[in-house]
Scaffold this motif. Sequence first.
Motif, PDB file in Angstrom:
ATOM      1  N   MET A 144       0.850  -1.203   0.000  1.00 20.59           N
ATOM      2  CA  MET A 144       0.000   0.000   0.000  1.00 20.59           C
ATOM      3  C   MET A 144       0.881   1.247   0.000  1.00 20.59           C
ATOM      4  O   MET A 144       1.811   1.372   0.792  1.00 20.59           O
ATOM      5  CB  MET A 144      -0.905   0.004   1.230  1.00 20.59           C
ATOM      6  N   THR A 145       0.611   2.158  -0.911  1.00 20.37           N
ATOM      7  CA  THR A 145       1.402   3.376  -1.013  1.00 20.37           C
ATOM      8  C   THR A 145       1.078   4.314   0.145  1.00 20.37           C
ATOM      9  O   THR A 145      -0.083   4.526   0.488  1.00 20.37           O
ATOM     10  CB  THR A 145       1.108   4.099  -2.335  1.00 20.37           C
ATOM     11  N   ARG A 146       2.120   4.831   0.772  1.00 19.04           N
ATOM     12  CA  ARG A 146       1.946   5.816   1.841  1.00 19.04           C
ATOM     13  C   ARG A 146       2.203   7.205   1.283  1.00 19.04           C
ATOM     14  O   ARG A 146       2.877   7.369   0.269  1.00 19.04           O
ATOM     15  CB  ARG A 146       2.908   5.533   2.996  1.00 19.04           C
ATOM     16  N   ILE A 147       1.698   8.214   1.992  1.00 17.21           N
ATOM     17  CA  ILE A 147       1.899   9.588   1.537  1.00 17.21           C
ATOM     18  C   ILE A 147       3.388   9.925   1.446  1.00 17.21           C
ATOM     19  O   ILE A 147       3.822  10.653   0.554  1.00 17.21           O
ATOM     20  CB  ILE A 147       1.155  10.587   2.452  1.00 17.21           C
ATOM     21  N   ASP A 148       4.194   9.366   2.364  1.00 16.23           N
ATOM     22  CA  ASP A 148       5.632   9.650   2.345  1.00 16.23           C
ATOM     23  C   ASP A 148       6.339   9.003   1.162  1.00 16.23           C
ATOM     24  O   ASP A 148       7.497   9.331   0.867  1.00 16.23           O
ATOM     25  CB  ASP A 148       6.279   9.178   3.649  1.00 16.23           C
ATOM     26  N   ASP A 149       5.676   8.050   0.490  1.00 18.22           N
ATOM     27  CA  ASP A 149       6.274   7.420  -0.690  1.00 18.22           C
ATOM     28  C   ASP A 149       6.085   8.265  -1.946  1.00 18.22           C
ATOM     29  O   ASP A 149       6.687   7.982  -2.983  1.00 18.22           O
ATOM     30  CB  ASP A 149       5.637   6.044  -0.924  1.00 18.22           C
ATOM     31  N   LEU A 150       5.236   9.279  -1.845  1.00 23.17           N
ATOM     32  CA  LEU A 150       4.952  10.135  -2.994  1.00 23.17           C
ATOM     33  C   LEU A 150       5.986  11.247  -3.116  1.00 23.17           C
ATOM     34  O   LEU A 150       6.637  11.612  -2.130  1.00 23.17           O
ATOM     35  CB  LEU A 150       3.560  10.744  -2.846  1.00 23.17           C
ATOM     36  N   PRO A 151       6.155  11.807  -4.325  1.00 20.16           N
ATOM     37  CA  PRO A 151       7.122  12.910  -4.510  1.00 20.16           C
ATOM     38  C   PRO A 151       6.569  14.233  -3.979  1.00 20.16           C
ATOM     39  O   PRO A 151       6.422  15.219  -4.706  1.00 20.16           O
ATOM     40  CB  PRO A 151       7.325  12.936  -6.026  1.00 20.16           C
ATOM     41  N   LEU A 152       6.280  14.245  -2.691  1.00 19.63           N
ATOM     42  CA  LEU A 152       5.666  15.398  -2.033  1.00 19.63           C
ATOM     43  C   LEU A 152       6.667  16.539  -1.893  1.00 19.63           C
ATOM     44  O   LEU A 152       7.875  16.308  -1.730  1.00 19.63           O
ATOM     45  CB  LEU A 152       5.183  14.963  -0.642  1.00 19.63           C
ATOM     46  N   LEU A 192       5.760  20.132   2.913  1.00 23.70           N
ATOM     47  CA  LEU A 192       4.497  19.498   3.299  1.00 23.70           C
ATOM     48  C   LEU A 192       4.695  18.170   4.018  1.00 23.70           C
ATOM     49  O   LEU A 192       3.746  17.637   4.598  1.00 23.70           O
ATOM     50  CB  LEU A 192       3.615  19.274   2.063  1.00 23.70           C
ATOM     51  N   ARG A 193       5.907  17.664   4.028  1.00 25.93           N
ATOM     52  CA  ARG A 193       6.162  16.375   4.678  1.00 25.93           C
ATOM     53  C   ARG A 193       5.984  16.497   6.191  1.00 25.93           C
ATOM     54  O   ARG A 193       6.441  17.449   6.812  1.00 25.93           O
ATOM     55  CB  ARG A 193       7.564  15.868   4.357  1.00 25.93           C
TER      56      ARG A 193
END
Length: 374
Positions: free
Chosen positions: A1-9, A13-14
Amino acid sequence: MTRIDDLPLREELRGKSPYGAPQLDVPVRLNTNENPYPLPEELVRRIAERVAEAARGLNRYPDRDAVELRTALAGYLTRVTGHPVGHEGVWAANGSNEVIQQLLQTFGGPGRTAIGFEPSYSMHALISRGTGTGWISGPRNEDFTIDTEAAVREIHARRPDVVFVCSPNNPTGTAVDRETVLALYEAAQEAKGGAGALVVVDEAYGEFSHGESLLPLLAGRPTLVVSRTMSKAFGAAGLRLGYLAADPAVVDAVQLVRLPYHLSAVTQATALAALEHTDTLLGYVEKLKSERDRLVDELRAAGCEVVASDANFVQFGRFDGEGGQHAAWQALLERGVLVRDNGVPGWLRVSTGTPAENDAFLDAVRALMKENKR
């Protein structure tokens, strides 16, 4: 499952959390500063009429400049503040949060900074980060008033591009006096070498104040802005209509970043209907002001510390110990009353409700205070 921290944020915003208050099904909800009085039936019927009229033209885009609505808002501001305002100096958007966002898109952004005096409305910082604007947390006194001298020093040292002043302040309820705003405005101009910085006075709760609006300070100050909302005094939180008053040049500048046709025809029609019933709605405000003052008196009588409030809510405490305010929040929730824990150590915030809701809240507080004395 993809987590928000895995995205190119974006890095700023991290680790941040989205804005939001708990939405729980309890008998008494006093945590989001809503107006507890439903719109009167006469106004509901007028909204239906205006929306029906607007619906006949929904195949066309709405007036993208919302001139009729801005004219009505200017008339309202002129009436309640005594300071003449024309529609060219008023801008409206989907809630005062969008107003703030548009201001930061226009006058903030990457390489620029904004300052606010915390604790204050958390969306000022969140929207700053969301627009790539650096955020500076300015100082307050222990009684939650702005330390004017310290704030002026901070502005001179940090040279922000946007200054936020929340009056009455959320979550503390404290109003900011005219002299403080003038001192911060002058400092903001001087710090930028005369080029000027935008100073935004957030008056979302202005109608509930014991004092007068700061809107007359706009005269002769081209980079001063006063923002307001219909969510609180007009009992229209579900409408999402905020607005600002400023020099017409600021309104022209904001239109550089507003989305095309950002205010729907239905929103404009509903807001115009509400403005037709200003007297009735402001009558509810007077009831809430009286109940707000009663909450202050009763909370103090129950043994709480209370911050003097000019808003439709009250900050109260102090609940000592690590996480003391959250334990108190939980204890009140278990008694069927939902208030707001804003993370201010030792303090909670309660919105002003109907007399019956306020009675239930006060009974819960008295029981809590009695339990804490054991």
